[in-house]
Design a protein around this motif. Structure first.
Motif, mmCIF file in Angstrom:
data_model
loop_
_atom_site.group_PDB
_atom_site.id
_atom_site.type_symbol
_atom_site.label_atom_id
_atom_site.label_comp_id
_atom_site.label_asym_id
_atom_site.label_seq_id
_atom_site.Cartn_x
_atom_site.Cartn_y
_atom_site.Cartn_z
ATOM 1 N N ASN A 49 38.371 14.618 -80.745
ATOM 2 C CA ASN A 49 37.053 13.872 -80.240
ATOM 3 C C ASN A 49 37.715 12.379 -80.082
ATOM 4 O O ASN A 49 38.069 11.646 -80.913
ATOM 5 N N PRO A 50 37.376 11.830 -78.958
ATOM 6 C CA PRO A 50 37.619 10.266 -78.341
ATOM 7 C C PRO A 50 36.712 9.405 -79.192
ATOM 8 O O PRO A 50 36.816 8.238 -78.724
ATOM 9 N N GLY A 51 35.470 9.732 -79.748
ATOM 10 C CA GLY A 51 34.429 8.947 -80.236
ATOM 11 C C GLY A 51 33.231 8.882 -79.261
ATOM 12 O O GLY A 51 32.589 7.970 -79.627
ATOM 13 N N THR A 52 33.033 9.630 -78.259
ATOM 14 C CA THR A 52 32.184 9.596 -77.231
ATOM 15 C C THR A 52 30.809 10.270 -77.961
ATOM 16 O O THR A 52 29.553 9.861 -77.587
ATOM 17 N N HIS A 53 30.883 11.400 -78.622
ATOM 18 C CA HIS A 53 30.036 12.204 -79.390
ATOM 19 C C HIS A 53 30.132 12.444 -80.548
ATOM 20 O O HIS A 53 31.589 12.279 -81.379
ATOM 21 N N PRO A 54 29.049 12.700 -81.457
ATOM 22 C CA PRO A 54 29.183 12.869 -82.796
ATOM 23 C C PRO A 54 30.190 13.938 -82.973
ATOM 24 O O PRO A 54 31.094 13.999 -83.913
ATOM 25 N N GLU A 55 30.208 15.139 -82.515
ATOM 26 C CA GLU A 55 31.003 16.380 -82.783
ATOM 27 C C GLU A 55 31.057 16.894 -81.448
ATOM 28 O O GLU A 55 30.308 16.963 -80.559
ATOM 29 N N LEU A 56 32.357 17.624 -81.087
ATOM 30 C CA LEU A 56 32.541 18.348 -79.999
ATOM 31 C C LEU A 56 33.210 19.390 -80.274
ATOM 32 O O LEU A 56 34.290 19.567 -81.277
ATOM 33 N N ALA A 57 32.527 20.533 -80.373
ATOM 34 C CA ALA A 57 33.189 21.946 -80.567
ATOM 35 C C ALA A 57 32.409 23.225 -79.747
ATOM 36 O O ALA A 57 31.451 22.992 -79.058
ATOM 37 N N LEU A 58 33.418 24.246 -79.362
ATOM 38 C CA LEU A 58 32.957 25.127 -78.652
ATOM 39 C C LEU A 58 33.427 26.706 -79.413
ATOM 40 O O LEU A 58 34.287 26.524 -80.022
ATOM 41 N N GLY A 59 32.265 27.541 -79.280
ATOM 42 C CA GLY A 59 32.416 28.753 -79.805
ATOM 43 C C GLY A 59 32.914 29.904 -78.674
ATOM 44 O O GLY A 59 32.930 29.425 -77.506
ATOM 45 N N GLY A 105 33.012 31.800 -75.631
ATOM 46 C CA GLY A 105 32.163 31.910 -74.331
ATOM 47 C C GLY A 105 31.339 30.691 -74.594
ATOM 48 O O GLY A 105 30.445 30.620 -73.226
ATOM 49 N N GLN A 106 31.195 29.807 -75.063
ATOM 50 C CA GLN A 106 30.292 28.637 -75.085
ATOM 51 C C GLN A 106 30.820 27.513 -74.059
ATOM 52 O O GLN A 106 32.249 27.393 -74.005
ATOM 53 N N ARG A 107 30.134 26.778 -73.267
ATOM 54 C CA ARG A 107 30.341 25.993 -72.418
ATOM 55 C C ARG A 107 29.757 24.555 -72.299
ATOM 56 O O ARG A 107 29.999 23.896 -71.663
ATOM 57 N N PHE A 108 28.936 24.124 -73.484
ATOM 58 C CA PHE A 108 28.642 23.112 -73.853
ATOM 59 C C PHE A 108 29.230 22.424 -75.269
ATOM 60 O O PHE A 108 28.704 23.116 -76.269
ATOM 61 N N ALA A 109 29.769 21.363 -75.201
ATOM 62 C CA ALA A 109 30.673 21.130 -76.457
ATOM 63 C C ALA A 109 29.993 20.344 -77.403
ATOM 64 O O ALA A 109 29.784 20.421 -78.626
ATOM 65 N N SER A 110 28.887 19.535 -76.880
ATOM 66 C CA SER A 110 27.892 18.980 -77.936
ATOM 67 C C SER A 110 26.514 19.196 -77.459
ATOM 68 O O SER A 110 26.015 19.382 -76.523
ATOM 69 N N LYS A 111 25.617 19.378 -78.563
ATOM 70 C CA LYS A 111 24.506 20.402 -78.761
ATOM 71 C C LYS A 111 23.241 19.526 -78.823
ATOM 72 O O LYS A 111 22.197 20.013 -78.700
ATOM 73 N N GLY A 112 23.494 18.055 -79.082
ATOM 74 C CA GLY A 112 22.104 17.428 -79.650
ATOM 75 C C GLY A 112 22.123 16.047 -79.069
ATOM 76 O O GLY A 112 23.019 15.689 -78.069
ATOM 77 N N ALA A 113 21.117 15.136 -79.506
ATOM 78 C CA ALA A 113 20.725 13.723 -79.014
ATOM 79 C C ALA A 113 20.138 13.076 -80.267
ATOM 80 O O ALA A 113 19.550 13.609 -81.197
ATOM 81 N N PHE A 114 20.209 11.814 -80.392
ATOM 82 C CA PHE A 114 19.469 10.908 -81.161
ATOM 83 C C PHE A 114 18.499 10.326 -80.388
ATOM 84 O O PHE A 114 18.465 10.527 -79.026
ATOM 85 N N ILE A 115 17.561 9.587 -80.840
ATOM 86 C CA ILE A 115 16.426 8.647 -80.034
ATOM 87 C C ILE A 115 17.029 7.451 -80.628
ATOM 88 O O ILE A 115 17.360 7.092 -81.765
ATOM 89 N N ALA A 116 17.268 6.145 -79.566
ATOM 90 C CA ALA A 116 17.579 5.090 -80.073
ATOM 91 C C ALA A 116 16.761 3.934 -79.308
ATOM 92 O O ALA A 116 16.046 4.281 -78.571
ATOM 93 N N GLU A 117 16.696 2.722 -80.099
ATOM 94 C CA GLU A 117 15.944 1.769 -79.638
ATOM 95 C C GLU A 117 16.822 0.780 -78.789
ATOM 96 O O GLU A 117 18.095 0.498 -79.147
ATOM 97 N N LEU A 118 16.287 -0.037 -77.838
ATOM 98 C CA LEU A 118 17.176 -0.983 -77.309
ATOM 99 C C LEU A 118 17.351 -2.159 -78.180
ATOM 100 O O LEU A 118 16.479 -2.761 -78.675
ATOM 101 N N ALA A 119 18.462 -2.602 -78.353
ATOM 102 C CA ALA A 119 18.883 -3.696 -79.098
ATOM 103 C C ALA A 119 19.684 -4.627 -78.610
ATOM 104 O O ALA A 119 20.821 -4.660 -78.690
#
Length: 563
Positions: free
Chosen positions: A521-531, A533-547
């Motif tokens: 992982n180059p640090g762009t996502h919390p986790e990158l993993a594939l099982g 046949g899977q084709r999407f390595a990151s599965k979620g998202a945060f909610i963030a506020e503008l700062a």
């Protein structure tokens, strides 16, 4: 002589009768199989009679082919895998039916590049010499779990209840599996393409291409050094000299509307077939490109795209970082459903085209699941004037979600209208224009759906990659894009390292699935993993506020949300 002709004719009749009498026996011992039916059995566990095949695993656990199809363990390429301390060997025709000793280099990945328990090492290193398979041996292996050398398979290998026709069909299919090296590679070179869409930002595309060019140059210098002096490392690199290839980069720039892209891609591929496409930058939908990749069985590795091919992407040939805007919309729905206080009036506005329509549909569907009693008012707009009019009607909204088509115009309109909604939610791509455009009062009520890592996320490899970039005087003007590009290139590099000279595209994708979770992982996502046949390595998202007071301009305010 007439008498001799009669005798010859009689002998031919007798021979024909003997042959016809033998046909049933020959069919039972090794009948010609149907490769298409064998493929259905391999992929779906469906036998020649149209019903799921049955069997047992672990000695007494009854299973059906749908639960334990061959592809689940031996993979689309037939090269097998290693998982959870279990080793699934290659079962392609060249390996099964070949009387020669299998190439030991094919065990390189399992023997030297995997973290496995001690028992695994013992099993893999045991000598397992055996004769070549034939129809009878294959039937015994599949039904009784014993190979031609008399070695019993591990209990995890199912023992199937197969007819002679099923065995013949699977044998016919295995002979076709990975039987020809994939296009895009020759004795010296391996060809890759990167795809750039017509609406891609020129500066971003330039940053991506510069990163790729430096990586290709680095790989080729390493290849040149090793191939010109292969004996400096006897019994190691010199054993794999046949695997080395020079990387050639082809830039496929698209123009015009998406419905013309397929023809453009076919023309470019016809001019120079490539083994895979790597990275890329496409602002519009990936649909046409994805269909091309699937039809050509061409791996398209981690493009930078916000509108990936819809659906789960199971066993497709395009591999993505995440599901893009659809993921962000669903994560927002789950976030609202998780709040202590129920949402009141929820309004979403969306622009024209798939950039607005797809996340709006995904958000409405997610809200219907998690908050079925909270109606979502959906308003489409066509331009800045339409957005301004729609915003004027959202004064009493508790939640306002905006899915723009033109981000800069939408943010400028939002700033000018200054809606009084209690909470305003924007997609992640809005961060920079929102920080530059929104007045403080609106910014304080605005949140982002953020499918990337936290500002303080720690990934050791990120610092090594940045060191690589700085040592080559690469201007890191678009950090996330360039880090994601480097990751895609790393996946191509590691897959080729594991493949040795088995240049099969399906095999490449399988190795990428396996490698994605190995701390690259180059640090762009919390986790990158594939099982498998899977084709999407990151599965979620945060909610963030503008700062705006922080270095990166945002602050995560939620847990990781996985729709």
């Amino acid at each position: 002589m007439p008498g001799e002709a009669i005798i010859r004719s009689s002998l031919r009749a007798v021979a024909l009768g003997v042959l016809l009498a033998l046909v049933p026996a020959l069919a039972g011992a090794g009948q010609a199989g149907d490769a298409a039916a064998g493929k259905r059995l391999y992929w779906d566990g469906i036998g020649a009679d149209g019903a799921p095949i049955r069997g047992v695993t672990q000695g007494d656990v009854e299973i059906t082919g749908a639960q334990f199809s061959c592809v689940s363990c031996h993979r689309p390429s037939g090269f097998g895998t290693s998982e959870g301390g279990n080793y699934m060997p290659p079962i392609i025709g060249e390996v099964l039916f070949n009387p020669r000793t299998p190439d030991r280099n094919r065990n390189f990945k399992e023997l030297y590049q995997e973290v496995q328990p001690p028992g695994f090492w013992a099993r893999v290193r045991q000598p397992r010499m055996r004769p070549a398979y034939d129809a009878a041996a294959l039937a015994r292996a599949l039904r009784d779990g014993v190979d031609p050398g008399g070695h019993e398979f591990a209990p995890i290998m199912p023992r199937y209840d197969l007819s002679d026709e099923d065995v013949a069909n699977i044998a016919a299919f295995l002979r076709t599996l990975s039987d020809e090296i994939s296009p895009g590679v020759d004795r010296r070179d391996i060809h890759f393409a990167t795809i750039i869409g017509p609406d891609a930002d020129p500066e971003a595309a330039g940053a991506m291409l510069r990163t790729m060019e430096l990586f290709f140059d680095w790989m080729n210098k390493d290849t040149e050094g090793d191939t010109q002096n292969p004996t400096f490392s006897p019994n190691y690199r010199s054993n794999f000299i046949s695997a080395y290839r020079y990387w050639q980069l082809h830039v496929w720039r698209l123009d015009g509307p998406p419905d013309t892209w397929r023809a453009q891609l076919e023309a470019k591929y016809a001019e120079q077939p490539v083994f895979a496409t790597v990275s890329g930058l496409v602002e519009g939908p990936w649909d046409e490109i994805g269909a091309f990749c699937d039809d050509m069985r061409l791996p398209c590795i981690f493009p930078n795209a916000e509108l990936p091919t819809p659906g789960e992407g199971r066993y497709g040939y395009s591999v993505f970082f995440n599901r893009g805007l659809a993921l962000e919309a669903e994560a927002l729905g789950l976030h609202l459903g998780d709040q202590d206080a129920a949402s009141g009036r929820v309004v979403q506005l969306h622009g024209p085209g798939p950039e607005g329509e797809r996340p709006a549909r995904a958000f409405a569907a997610a809200m219907a699941r998690v908050l079925p009693d909270v109606p979502v008012e959906t308003v489409a707009y066509a331009d800045a004037a339409g957005l301004r009019a729609a915003l004027a009607r959202t004064a009493e909204a508790d939640v306002l979600a905006l899915w723009p088509h033109d981000m800069a115009t939408a943010l400028a309109t939002l700033a000018d209208a200054a809606p009084r909604a209690a909470q305003i939610y924007l997609p992640s791509a809005a961060k920079e224009p929102a920080l530059a455009t929104l007045p403080p009062g609106v910014m304080a009520r605005t949140r982002l759906v953020w499918p990337y890592d936290k500002p303080d996320g720690y990934h050791p490899r990120k610092f090594r990659i940045r060191g690589w970039m700085h040592s080559r005087r690469l201007d890191v003007s678009h950090p996330r894009l360039q880090l994601q590009t480097y990751y895609a290139l790393t996946m191509a590099q590691y897959s080729l390292l594991h493949m040795i000279d088995d240049f099969y595209r399906d095999y490449m994708l399988e190795i990428i699935e396996h490698q994605a979770e190995n701390e690259l992982n180059p640090g762009t996502h919390p986790e990158l993993a594939l099982g498998p046949g899977q084709r999407f390595a990151s599965k979620g998202a945060f909610i963030a506020e503008l700062a705006p007071d922080t270095r990166l301009g945002y602050r995560v305010v939620s847990d990781w949300i996985v729709p």
